[in-house]
Write a protein that holds these residues in place. Structure first.
Motif, PDB file in Angstrom:
ATOM      1  N   SER A 178       0.828  -1.279   0.111  1.00 16.17           N
ATOM      2  CA  SER A 178       0.155  -0.644  -0.068  1.00 16.17           C
ATOM      3  C   SER A 178       1.110   1.157   0.524  1.00 16.17           C
ATOM      4  O   SER A 178       1.579   1.561   0.911  1.00 16.17           O
ATOM      5  CB  SER A 178      -0.891   0.382   1.157  1.00 16.17           C
ATOM      6  OG  SER A 178      -1.484   1.283   1.182  1.00 16.17           O
ATOM      7  N   THR A 179       0.461   1.981  -0.485  1.00 23.20           N
ATOM      8  CA  THR A 179       1.443   3.225  -1.171  1.00 23.20           C
ATOM      9  C   THR A 179       0.323   3.868  -1.277  1.00 23.20           C
ATOM     10  O   THR A 179      -0.351   4.414  -2.258  1.00 23.20           O
ATOM     11  CB  THR A 179       2.989   2.687  -1.598  1.00 23.20           C
ATOM     12  OG1 THR A 179       3.313   4.191  -1.558  1.00 23.20           O
ATOM     13  CG2 THR A 179       2.002   2.715  -3.232  1.00 23.20           C
ATOM     14  N   GLY A 180       1.480   5.854  -0.712  1.00 25.24           N
ATOM     15  CA  GLY A 180       0.387   6.910  -1.633  1.00 25.24           C
ATOM     16  C   GLY A 180       1.498   7.580  -3.229  1.00 25.24           C
ATOM     17  O   GLY A 180       0.821   8.248  -3.231  1.00 25.24           O
ATOM     18  N   ALA A 241       1.849  -3.764  14.410  1.00 25.84           N
ATOM     19  CA  ALA A 241       1.906  -2.429  14.012  1.00 25.84           C
ATOM     20  C   ALA A 241       2.927  -2.235  14.701  1.00 25.84           C
ATOM     21  O   ALA A 241       3.862  -2.131  16.008  1.00 25.84           O
ATOM     22  CB  ALA A 241       0.528  -2.124  14.984  1.00 25.84           C
ATOM     23  N   CYS A 242       3.708  -0.957  13.105  1.00 22.77           N
ATOM     24  CA  CYS A 242       5.305  -0.787  13.982  1.00 22.77           C
ATOM     25  C   CYS A 242       5.473   0.510  13.835  1.00 22.77           C
ATOM     26  O   CYS A 242       6.462   1.419  14.155  1.00 22.77           O
ATOM     27  CB  CYS A 242       5.910  -1.174  14.074  1.00 22.77           C
ATOM     28  SG  CYS A 242       6.862  -1.480  11.859  1.00 22.77           S
ATOM     29  N   GLY A 243       4.541   1.922  13.143  1.00 26.45           N
ATOM     30  CA  GLY A 243       4.893   3.092  12.944  1.00 26.45           C
ATOM     31  C   GLY A 243       4.017   3.955  13.497  1.00 26.45           C
ATOM     32  O   GLY A 243       2.497   3.570  13.416  1.00 26.45           O
ATOM     33  N   ASP A 268       8.464  -2.981  18.871  1.00 30.64           N
ATOM     34  CA  ASP A 268       9.151  -1.615  19.868  1.00 30.64           C
ATOM     35  C   ASP A 268      10.584  -2.429  19.569  1.00 30.64           C
ATOM     36  O   ASP A 268      11.270  -3.572  19.591  1.00 30.64           O
ATOM     37  CB  ASP A 268       8.949  -1.508  20.896  1.00 30.64           C
ATOM     38  CG  ASP A 268      10.080  -0.536  21.165  1.00 30.64           C
ATOM     39  OD1 ASP A 268      10.215   0.531  21.105  1.00 30.64           O
ATOM     40  OD2 ASP A 268      10.799  -1.134  22.598  1.00 30.64           O
ATOM     41  N   SER A 269      11.295  -1.511  18.827  1.00 27.52           N
ATOM     42  CA  SER A 269      12.871  -1.888  18.428  1.00 27.52           C
ATOM     43  C   SER A 269      13.612  -1.781  19.067  1.00 27.52           C
ATOM     44  O   SER A 269      14.824  -1.733  19.534  1.00 27.52           O
ATOM     45  CB  SER A 269      12.951  -1.409  16.998  1.00 27.52           C
ATOM     46  OG  SER A 269      13.060  -0.190  16.655  1.00 27.52           O
ATOM     47  N   VAL A 270      13.622  -0.444  20.360  1.00 28.42           N
ATOM     48  CA  VAL A 270      14.637   0.348  20.764  1.00 28.42           C
ATOM     49  C   VAL A 270      15.507  -0.487  22.413  1.00 28.42           C
ATOM     50  O   VAL A 270      16.443  -0.299  22.443  1.00 28.42           O
ATOM     51  CB  VAL A 270      13.441   2.024  21.212  1.00 28.42           C
ATOM     52  CG1 VAL A 270      14.691   2.522  21.709  1.00 28.42           C
ATOM     53  CG2 VAL A 270      13.457   2.623  19.717  1.00 28.42           C
TER      54      VAL A 270
HETATM   55  N1  LIG Z   1       8.399   1.210  16.214  1.00 29.74           N
HETATM   56  C1  LIG Z   1       9.522   1.213  16.147  1.00 29.74           C
HETATM   57  O1  LIG Z   1      10.402   0.272  16.676  1.00 29.74           O
HETATM   58  C2  LIG Z   1       9.679   1.630  14.684  1.00 29.74           C
HETATM   59  C3  LIG Z   1      11.032   1.029  14.243  1.00 29.74           C
HETATM   60  C4  LIG Z   1      10.853   2.074  12.696  1.00 29.74           C
HETATM   61  C5  LIG Z   1      10.270   2.411  12.249  1.00 29.74           C
HETATM   62  N2  LIG Z   1       9.336   2.860  13.115  1.00 29.74           N
HETATM   63  C6  LIG Z   1       8.063   4.054  12.636  1.00 29.74           C
HETATM   64  O2  LIG Z   1       7.858   3.295  11.792  1.00 29.74           O
HETATM   65  C7  LIG Z   1       7.193   4.994  10.435  1.00 29.74           C
HETATM   66  C8  LIG Z   1       8.038   4.415   9.137  1.00 29.74           C
HETATM   67  O3  LIG Z   1       9.864   4.300   9.969  1.00 29.74           O
HETATM   68  P1  LIG Z   1      10.284   4.474   8.365  1.00 29.74           P
HETATM   69  O4  LIG Z   1      12.054   4.725   8.965  1.00 29.74           O
HETATM   70  O5  LIG Z   1      10.473   3.215   7.535  1.00 29.74           O
HETATM   71  O6  LIG Z   1       9.890   6.179   7.753  1.00 29.74           O
HETATM   72  P2  LIG Z   1      10.419   6.373   5.876  1.00 29.74           P
HETATM   73  O7  LIG Z   1      10.820   5.785   5.335  1.00 29.74           O
HETATM   74  O8  LIG Z   1       9.908   7.220   6.002  1.00 29.74           O
HETATM   75  O9  LIG Z   1       8.698   5.907   5.661  1.00 29.74           O
HETATM   76  C9  LIG Z   1       7.297   5.580   6.373  1.00 29.74           C
HETATM   77  C10 LIG Z   1       6.436   5.248   5.079  1.00 29.74           C
HETATM   78  O10 LIG Z   1       4.996   6.147   5.380  1.00 29.74           O
HETATM   79  C11 LIG Z   1       3.939   6.203   4.733  1.00 29.74           C
HETATM   80  N3  LIG Z   1       3.943   7.421   4.567  1.00 29.74           N
HETATM   81  C12 LIG Z   1       4.044   8.791   5.098  1.00 29.74           C
HETATM   82  N4  LIG Z   1       3.252   9.670   5.244  1.00 29.74           N
HETATM   83  C13 LIG Z   1       2.140   9.007   5.315  1.00 29.74           C
HETATM   84  C14 LIG Z   1       1.141   9.276   5.597  1.00 29.74           C
HETATM   85  N5  LIG Z   1       0.426  11.029   6.197  1.00 29.74           N
HETATM   86  N6  LIG Z   1      -0.551   8.471   5.779  1.00 29.74           N
HETATM   87  C15 LIG Z   1       0.412   6.988   4.979  1.00 29.74           C
HETATM   88  N7  LIG Z   1       1.071   7.329   4.599  1.00 29.74           N
HETATM   89  C16 LIG Z   1       2.159   7.939   5.420  1.00 29.74           C
HETATM   90  C17 LIG Z   1       5.114   6.986   3.113  1.00 29.74           C
HETATM   91  O11 LIG Z   1       5.228   5.909   2.103  1.00 29.74           O
HETATM   92  P3  LIG Z   1       4.202   5.480   0.371  1.00 29.74           P
HETATM   93  O12 LIG Z   1       4.179   6.986   0.217  1.00 29.74           O
HETATM   94  O13 LIG Z   1       4.344   4.241   0.034  1.00 29.74           O
HETATM   95  O14 LIG Z   1       3.342   5.963   1.352  1.00 29.74           O
HETATM   96  C18 LIG Z   1       6.322   7.130   3.457  1.00 29.74           C
HETATM   97  O15 LIG Z   1       7.379   6.224   2.583  1.00 29.74           O
HETATM   98  C19 LIG Z   1       7.542   5.571  11.347  1.00 29.74           C
HETATM   99  O16 LIG Z   1       6.598   6.188  12.191  1.00 29.74           O
HETATM  100  C20 LIG Z   1       9.173   5.584  12.510  1.00 29.74           C
HETATM  101  O17 LIG Z   1       8.771   6.393  13.546  1.00 29.74           O
HETATM  102  C21 LIG Z   1       8.959   2.404  14.555  1.00 29.74           C
END
Ligand SMILES: NC(=O)c1ccc[n+]([C@@H]2O[C@H](COP(=O)([O-])OP(=O)(O)OC[C@H]3O[C@@H](n4cnc5c(N)ncnc54)[C@H](OP(=O)(O)O)[C@@H]3O)[C@@H](O)[C@H]2O)c1
Length: 327
Positions: A178-180, A241-243, A268-270
């Motif tokens: 799923s992508t924008g 769910a991770c983000g 959670d990865s941290v």
């Molecule tokens: N839980 C954890 O330990 C952990 C670890 C790593 C990352 N995270 C979280 O996971 C998320 C992704 O991290 P990432 O490093 O992969 O970031 P990223 O490279 O910026 O990827 C995020 C993707 O989400 C989509 N997106 C952006 N804004 C959006 C919106 N308003 N509505 C819907 N989709 C949107 C876009 O994909 P498309 O253009 O393809 O739609 C974007 O490329 C972040 O929230 C980050 O904080 C959490």
């Protein structure tokens, strides 16, 4: 002196600049590391631009990931010259992180790379690749099976999304991305997605239950998307769910959980313990396809970190950005 990005708060306003920093200012830690590689994760972009409350103490060197070589260590587990890396543990939030030439770290946070992976590989993957694998481990432990089960990956053009697709494809799952950015459909198919859907299908308020479309999902988006993802997960399926790229909220009903037995796993990865980190990195080492790693990753110099962060929120970054540190 060493070079590093510094985020500070002066008179209530956040400042950010690449500075020359006195080594004497490094925080306490058992190991001093010369950093070779870092990355820009979504969280780093929030910290650098001040768009999100990531930094808990000022001044802060951002960067949740780093990889480099030990210069000195008071812990006998690490010797000068050892190759090491760190993901998370509060780097860039409560402890100075990886967007700099030097770091002072707790020895307990350091891992040595698996034999098949270089430090550069590990940072190209970074927290995004490691988190994607944690999500996959949760879905596997739930009982999802390649060959029969379809997995949805949201935020597909991002870092977690790209590696989730690449690893799931290597394992033999059918994947819906799923992508924008529908213009990235060819890229997502090259990573291994069989179908690409527009994220607009999932991002608005939906019904408590929808048609059963996937057995599992890896969601890095949150908000209405996560609610709709759960509502269209098949009976006994699972969502990791991770983000929160769409939002921190979760405007869902209990219907998928009590009527379809859907399970929602939090990733959670941290602060994940080291034994699970090692398992995740070993699985990554087994599954990694170098063509896919190169397809997902772009390299930029340390001086570009703030620009990359701004580009990420402008939707101009596809996949992952690896930061080369020329110490
Ligand atoms: N839980 C954890 O330990 C952990 C670890 C790593 C990352 N995270 C979280 O996971 C998320 C992704 O991290 P990432 O490093 O992969 O970031 P990223 O490279 O910026 O990827 C995020 C993707 O989400 C989509 N997106 C952006 N804004 C959006 C919106 N308003 N509505 C819907 N989709 C949107 C876009 O994909 P498309 O253009 O393809 O739609 C974007 O490329 C972040 O929230 C980050 O904080 C959490």
């Amino acid at each position: 002196m060493f070079k590093g990005w510094v985020i500070d708060k002066i008179d209530g306003r956040q400042t950010v600049a690449l500075q020359n920093i006195d080594e004497a200012r490094l925080p306490e830690g058992e190991a001093r590391v010369r950093i070779d590689w870092s990355t820009i994760n979504y969280k780093d972009a929030l910290a650098l631009t001040g768009k999100g409350p990531v930094v808990r103490q000022f001044p802060m060197v951002p960067g949740v990931d780093l990889a480099g070589h030990v210069e000195s260590s008071s812990d006998p587990a690490f010797m000068p010259g050892d190759a090491v890396f760190v993901n998370g543990w509060g780097l860039g939030e409560t402890h100075w992180g990886g967007l700099a030439e030097r770091a002072s770290l707790k020895a307990a946070w350091l891992l040595k790379p698996p034999a098949a992976l270089s430090l550069k590989d590990i940072m190209a993957l970074g927290t995004a690749g490691y988190t994607a694998m944690l999500a996959i481990l949760a879905l596997e432990n739930h009982g999802l099976k390649p060959g029969t089960d379809t997995i949805l990956v949201t935020g597909a053009s991002g870092g977690v999304g790209g590696f989730s697709i690449a690893f799931l494809a290597a394992l033999g799952y059918k994947i819906i991305a799923s992508t924008g950015r529908m213009q990235e459909a060819d890229y997502l198919k090259a990573l291994g997605a069989s179908d690409v859907i527009d994220r607009a299908e999932l991002s608005s308020p939906g019904k408590p239950l929808g048609k059963e479309r996937w057995a599992g999902a890896i969601d890095s988006v949150g908000g209405h998307t996560l609610a709709n993802v759960c509502a269209s997960t098949r009976y006994d399926g699972a969502v990791a769910a991770c983000g929160l790229a769409q939002g921190m909220d979760f405007p869902a009903t209990v219907a998928p959980f009590i009527l379809r037995g859907v399970t929602l796993y939090g990733i959670d990865s941290v602060y994940k313990p080291n034994d699970i980190r090692r398992t995740a990195w070993e699985r990554i080492a087994q599954l990694l396809d170098r063509t896919q790693l190169e397809r997902i990753t772009h390299e930029r110099p340390l001086a570009d970190a703030l620009t990359v962060a701004e580009e990420l929120f402008a939707g101009k970054v596809r996949g992952r950005v690896l930061i080369k540190i020329d110490a």
